[in-house]
Design an enzyme around this catalytic site. Structure first.
Site, PDB file in Angstrom:
ATOM      1  N   ASN A 295      62.199 169.014 126.163  1.00  0.00           N
ATOM      2  CA  ASN A 295      63.633 169.339 126.087  1.00  0.00           C
ATOM      3  C   ASN A 295      63.862 170.839 125.850  1.00  0.00           C
ATOM      4  OD1 ASN A 295      62.891 169.637 123.420  1.00  0.00           O
ATOM      5  ND2 ASN A 295      64.280 168.083 122.597  1.00  0.00           N
TER       6      ASN A 295
ATOM      7  N   HIS B 223      62.311 172.744 123.593  1.00  0.00           N
ATOM      8  CA  HIS B 223      62.116 173.269 122.234  1.00  0.00           C
ATOM      9  C   HIS B 223      60.848 174.122 122.152  1.00  0.00           C
ATOM     10  CE1 HIS B 223      59.809 169.378 121.138  1.00  0.00           C
ATOM     11  NE2 HIS B 223      58.953 170.329 120.842  1.00  0.00           N
TER      12      HIS B 223
HETATM   13  C1  GLP Z   1      55.504 169.676 119.410  1.00  0.00           C
HETATM   14  C2  GLP Z   1      55.232 171.019 118.737  1.00  0.00           C
HETATM   15  C3  GLP Z   1      55.443 172.170 119.674  1.00  0.00           C
HETATM   16  C4  GLP Z   1      54.745 171.883 120.984  1.00  0.00           C
HETATM   17  C5  GLP Z   1      55.370 170.692 121.650  1.00  0.00           C
HETATM   18  C6  GLP Z   1      54.698 170.311 122.955  1.00  0.00           C
HETATM   19  O1  GLP Z   1      56.765 169.177 119.239  1.00  0.00           O
HETATM   20  N1  GLP Z   1      56.003 171.207 117.567  1.00  0.00           N
HETATM   21  O2  GLP Z   1      54.943 173.353 119.073  1.00  0.00           O
HETATM   22  O3  GLP Z   1      54.854 173.007 121.835  1.00  0.00           O
HETATM   23  O4  GLP Z   1      55.261 169.592 120.775  1.00  0.00           O
HETATM   24  O5  GLP Z   1      53.535 169.580 122.699  1.00  0.00           O
HETATM   25  P1  GLP Z   1      52.403 169.275 123.732  1.00  0.00           P
HETATM   26  O6  GLP Z   1      51.660 170.555 123.905  1.00  0.00           O
HETATM   27  O7  GLP Z   1      51.557 168.225 123.099  1.00  0.00           O
HETATM   28  O8  GLP Z   1      53.058 168.829 124.988  1.00  0.00           O
END
Ligand code: GLP
Length: 244
Positions: free
Chosen positions: A136, A138
């Site tokens: 989303n 973030h």
């Molecule tokens: C979590 C973390 C983020 C990360 C995101 C994506 O919510 N707080 O820092 O970038 O997930 O995670 P992934 O790399 O497992 O897709």
């Protein structure tokens, strides 16, 4: 300004990311590294470990500052971000654990702990910040709607984020903590250089909005458009909507 780097695969993305980390680590033995959790940076961490084991680099005099931590998970819980960092990086390199910083999701006075964390970042400027991106848009746990000038703060996680992270908690969203402590966008923007990694089709739209969308809290990652030194490294699927 965002500079794009296109990789074909996850492995190639990780190797390109490591080339930027290596540059910093070899030129500044006292560097401060901003580190991230999630599945995306694991390949980068493997590259860091490999080169360390080959005797090419040392983290002995470095400091690290992590982006975020779940609230309420015991530190020893396998899915706490402290455990993640120990297991995926710190236990395999020569960094002094006393110099590794992860927000405290168990602090009695969370508000004070957050303020202290931001003050610590301000007094230890981050040389290179690693970031992933949520589906989303973030970054760290700055969910859509987070003001751009936020410092480290307590956040209630969005349903989408908890759903995405349920895979680490036996696929059960009810086991995923509802809150987290996260560096704010202002803290993240204070890093001298930012390397954002994105892999897989689930990130393609968020990456497009981050790079080409309007700069708005609706896509927290879009704030990076206004940073002077950001490298976004995507694999083929995550870069689907990007021009070459
Ligand atoms: C979590 C973390 C983020 C990360 C995101 C994506 O919510 N707080 O820092 O970038 O997930 O995670 P992934 O790399 O497992 O897709």
């Amino acid at each position: 300004m965002i500079v794009l780097k296109h990789a074909k695969t996850y492995e190639e993305m990780s190797k390109i990311a490591y080339s930027f980390v290596k540059e910093v680590v070899t030129t500044s033995p006292n560097a401060t590294l901003g580190l991230a959790t999630g599945s995306t940076p694991i390949g980068l961490y493997k590259e860091m470990i490999k080169d360390y084991q080959a005797g090419v680099v040392s983290y002995k005099n470095m400091l690290s500052i992590n982006l975020d931590e779940y609230v309420g998970l015991p530190v020893e819980h396998p899915e706490s971000y402290r455990s993640f960092m120990n297991n995926n990086l710190f236990n395999h390199i020569d960094i002094d654990k006393a110099n590794t910083n992860v927000p405290n999701g168990l602090a009695e006075d969370i508000e004070k702990a957050c303020k202290d964390y931001s003050a610590f970042i301000a007094s230890h400027p981050i040389d290179i910040q690693i970031l992933g991106i949520g589906g989303n848009g973030h970054i760290a746990f700055n969910e859509p709607g987070t003001p751009f000038d936020a410092i480290t703060h307590l956040v209630e996680l969005k349903e989408k984020t908890r759903q995405d992270n349920a895979r680490f908690f036996d696929g059960d969203i009810n086991k995923v903590p509802t809150h987290a402590v996260t560096m704010g966008l202002k803290d993240i923007m204070s890093a001298k250089q930012i390397i954002l990694l994105a892999s897989g089709a689930g990130k393609a739209e968020a990456v497009r909005d981050m790079v080409y969308g309007k700069m708005s809290p609706e896509c927290p990652a879009s704030i990076l458009q206004s940073h002077p030194n950001v490298i976004v490294i995507v694999d083929e699927a995550a870069g689907y909507y990007l021009k070459a």
